[in-house]
Write a protein that holds these residues in place. Structure first.
Motif, mmCIF file in Angstrom:
data_model
loop_
_atom_site.group_PDB
_atom_site.id
_atom_site.type_symbol
_atom_site.label_atom_id
_atom_site.label_comp_id
_atom_site.label_asym_id
_atom_site.label_seq_id
_atom_site.Cartn_x
_atom_site.Cartn_y
_atom_site.Cartn_z
ATOM 1 N N VAL A 302 5.258 -4.579 0.938
ATOM 2 C CA VAL A 302 4.243 -4.762 1.973
ATOM 3 C C VAL A 302 2.884 -4.397 1.393
ATOM 4 O O VAL A 302 2.781 -3.726 0.359
ATOM 5 C CB VAL A 302 4.523 -3.884 3.217
ATOM 6 C CG1 VAL A 302 5.852 -4.249 3.842
ATOM 7 C CG2 VAL A 302 4.485 -2.394 2.862
ATOM 8 N N PRO A 304 -0.975 -2.504 1.786
ATOM 9 C CA PRO A 304 -1.382 -1.183 2.295
ATOM 10 C C PRO A 304 -1.836 -1.209 3.744
ATOM 11 O O PRO A 304 -1.875 -0.160 4.399
ATOM 12 C CB PRO A 304 -2.531 -0.783 1.356
ATOM 13 C CG PRO A 304 -3.041 -2.085 0.800
ATOM 14 C CD PRO A 304 -1.846 -2.981 0.700
ATOM 15 N N ALA A 311 6.993 -2.520 8.549
ATOM 16 C CA ALA A 311 7.879 -2.169 7.435
ATOM 17 C C ALA A 311 9.310 -1.960 7.913
ATOM 18 O O ALA A 311 10.271 -2.408 7.279
ATOM 19 C CB ALA A 311 7.361 -0.912 6.732
ATOM 20 N N VAL A 330 4.719 -0.517 -1.704
ATOM 21 C CA VAL A 330 3.387 -0.895 -1.236
ATOM 22 C C VAL A 330 2.554 -1.333 -2.425
ATOM 23 O O VAL A 330 2.383 -0.575 -3.401
ATOM 24 C CB VAL A 330 2.709 0.276 -0.500
ATOM 25 C CG1 VAL A 330 1.346 -0.156 0.051
ATOM 26 C CG2 VAL A 330 3.601 0.789 0.620
ATOM 27 N N CYS A 331 2.039 -2.574 -2.351
ATOM 28 C CA CYS A 331 1.298 -3.160 -3.471
ATOM 29 C C CYS A 331 0.106 -3.952 -2.950
ATOM 30 O O CYS A 331 0.083 -4.415 -1.808
ATOM 31 C CB CYS A 331 2.200 -4.102 -4.282
ATOM 32 S SG CYS A 331 3.737 -3.373 -4.869
ATOM 33 N N SER A 335 2.258 -10.211 -2.668
ATOM 34 C CA SER A 335 3.403 -9.360 -2.359
ATOM 35 C C SER A 335 4.699 -9.845 -2.978
ATOM 36 O O SER A 335 5.729 -9.185 -2.859
ATOM 37 C CB SER A 335 3.572 -9.259 -0.838
ATOM 38 O OG SER A 335 3.775 -10.542 -0.275
ATOM 39 N N CYS A 345 5.433 4.041 -2.998
ATOM 40 C CA CYS A 345 6.591 3.645 -2.184
ATOM 41 C C CYS A 345 6.684 4.544 -0.966
ATOM 42 O O CYS A 345 6.080 5.619 -0.903
ATOM 43 C CB CYS A 345 7.878 3.718 -2.998
ATOM 44 S SG CYS A 345 8.262 5.387 -3.590
ATOM 45 N N VAL A 360 1.383 2.193 6.606
ATOM 46 C CA VAL A 360 2.289 2.712 5.578
ATOM 47 C C VAL A 360 1.513 3.388 4.455
ATOM 48 O O VAL A 360 2.040 4.271 3.765
ATOM 49 C CB VAL A 360 3.183 1.584 5.013
ATOM 50 C CG1 VAL A 360 4.136 1.075 6.052
ATOM 51 C CG2 VAL A 360 2.348 0.458 4.437
ATOM 52 N N ALA A 361 0.246 2.993 4.262
ATOM 53 C CA ALA A 361 -0.561 3.592 3.197
ATOM 54 C C ALA A 361 -0.717 5.091 3.397
ATOM 55 O O ALA A 361 -0.910 5.841 2.432
ATOM 56 C CB ALA A 361 -1.927 2.914 3.138
ATOM 57 N N LEU A 364 2.515 7.154 1.784
ATOM 58 C CA LEU A 364 2.940 6.805 0.433
ATOM 59 C C LEU A 364 3.456 8.004 -0.350
ATOM 60 O O LEU A 364 2.907 9.113 -0.256
ATOM 61 C CB LEU A 364 1.770 6.194 -0.351
ATOM 62 C CG LEU A 364 1.418 4.736 -0.086
ATOM 63 C CD1 LEU A 364 0.256 4.317 -0.972
ATOM 64 C CD2 LEU A 364 2.625 3.839 -0.350
#
Length: 442
Positions: A302, A304, A311, A330-331, A335, A345, A360-361, A364
């Motif tokens: 996913v 950030p 998620a 997370v990238c 994606s 992650c 989700v950022a 992390l």
């Protein structure tokens, strides 16, 4: 007339139908679990008399298949087979030339009703106990073939000598229907179907593979021993083999293709759709015993700006392997692997503790070390042991996520090559200890 599908206790009658025995639990006299019924073994006779039922192929918890003589059977209930006292031989079952597997070879044979010459399909076999306590296949349940699409013919239960063809269906090489066998397989896990296919004669295995749809066949082939995988790929038409490879997980497809001749591998890759073959080609660039060769290129990724709710929705996918569902990566965009810059992650336990609207950022784990694609099998093993993981990220030199290694992929390469063939435990004594029965009285 309804199909004969009910099981009856041996204490009350001397007849039980074979198809319903598949998967029944087998217990010793003290209630200890021995395993589950996977097939019934009968001995062929040259005098055209009903075959004698020799015993049951029983699969233990260790996946080892053993032979249990019918004389040991004292009762067959609706959900279990009970054994008398005596020893359990833990040797791996191997079919002899004069034996036939009732579920694997006899059912679904195309036969003829002797009295009317009506074509039919054999859908079940009745095991009957004689006065001498021996067992035999005394009656056969057949369904007439009507030749009309969507119409099922009537079922008849006939004496053995009133049906022509079933005992020689496998020996003469005539094709067999597989509907009844597929019905048995339908309720089994892919790994159990693969174990059953491994025990079937080659011709029968090919017939079942041809009848399975691409998705189911892919799931089963992923669980087969390497030699069986190669045999099926060589048997199937190239277009069908390519379709099956597309349905397989990319890492499993790459492992299989790596074992084929270079020409065969290239042809199959060309027949696969570009979007399906691209990740497989990338995996083939790595050695099988490195993180790059072990990884799957389809982890959960996913951006950030994704929320925790988004998620969690991704990891709830029922088709997602358990290992991959344990972690979200997370990238930066894109994606799809190879992704943009890897940021970190998020473990699923952390996601479950965060409010759904949170990004989700903010959750992390940036301290977890990653694996380079060149990490050796030993290094990957130490990594998983050190961090107590079931999934770990694999990065390239530019810090892009290129895949993830899961613990099941690691175990596949750590275990002995023959582990799918009942090679674990690697001694009969170890197998006996694992089952709690051994060669002691059951």
């Amino acid at each position: 007339m309804p199909a004969p599908t009910s099981l009856i206790s041996v204490a009350g009658t001397t007849r039980v139908f074979a198809a319903r025995m598949a998967g029944l639990a087998v217990f010793g006299p003290d209630g200890e679990s021995i395993g589950r019924v996977r097939d019934v073994v009968a001995g062929l006779r040259a005098d055209h008399q009903p075959p004698r039922v020799l015993g049951l192929v029983t699969e233990m918890a260790t996946r080892r298949r053993i032979f249990v003589p019918m004389l040991r059977v004292t009762g067959i209930e609706a959900n279990a087979v009970m054994l008398s006292t005596g020893t359990v031989n833990m040797r791996q079952f191997h079919q002899r030339p004069n034996e036939i597997l009732v579920l694997g070879q006899l059912l679904d044979a195309r036969v003829t009703v002797a009295a009317s010459e009506t074509p039919a399909v054999l859908i079940d076999a009745a095991l009957e106990q004689t006065r001498t306590r021996d067992w035999r296949i005394g009656k056969l349940a057949v369904r007439e073939r009507t030749g009309r699409l969507g119409r099922r013919g009537p079922v008849q239960v006939l004496e053995w000598d009133q049906v022509n063809g079933p005992a020689v269906a496998e020996l003469t090489g005539q094709p067999q229907d597989v509907n009844q066998l597929l019905t048995v397989f339908d309720t089994m896990r892919a790994v159990d179907v693969a174990s059953a296919l491994h025990e079937l004669p080659t011709k029968r295995r090919h017939e079942v593979a041809e009848a399975l749809d691409d998705e189911r066949l892919a799931d089963v082939v992923e669980e087969l021993p390497e030699d069986d995988q190669k045999d099926l790929v060589e048997h199937l038409h190239e277009e069908r083999a390519a379709d099956m490879l597309e349905a397989m997980n990319p890492d499993d497809a790459a492992d299989l293709l790596a074992e084929l001749a270079e020409g065969d591998k290239e042809r199959l890759l060309e027949l696969m759709s570009p979007e399906e073959s691209a990740p497989v080609k990338r995996l083939l660039e790595y050695s099988f015993d490195t993180a790059g060769g072990l990884m799957t290129p389809e982890p959960v990724v996913v951006g950030p700006d994704a929320t925790v709710a988004e998620a969690l929705a991704m990891v709830r996918n029922p088709e997602l392997p358990v290992g991959l569902a344990s972690m979200v990566f997370v990238c930066r965009p894109p994606s799809e692997t190879p992704t943009g810059r890897y940021l970190g992650c998020v473990h699923i336990q952390r996601l479950l503790r965060e409010p759904p609207s949170t990004l989700v950022a903010g959750a992390l784990d940036t301290d977890l070390a990653s694996l380079p694609s060149t990490a050796t099998l030993t290094e990957v093993t130490r990594y998983f042991a050190a961090y107590n993981l079931v999934c770990g990220p694999v990065l390239d030199d530019q810090e892009h996520l290129i895949g993830a290694v899961t613990v099941d992929d690691l175990l596949d390469h750590l275990l002995p090559e023959n582990w799918r063939e009942g090679g674990l435990p690697d001694s009969e004594e170890t197998a006996a200890a694992a089952e709690g029965t051994g060669d002691a009285d059951a």
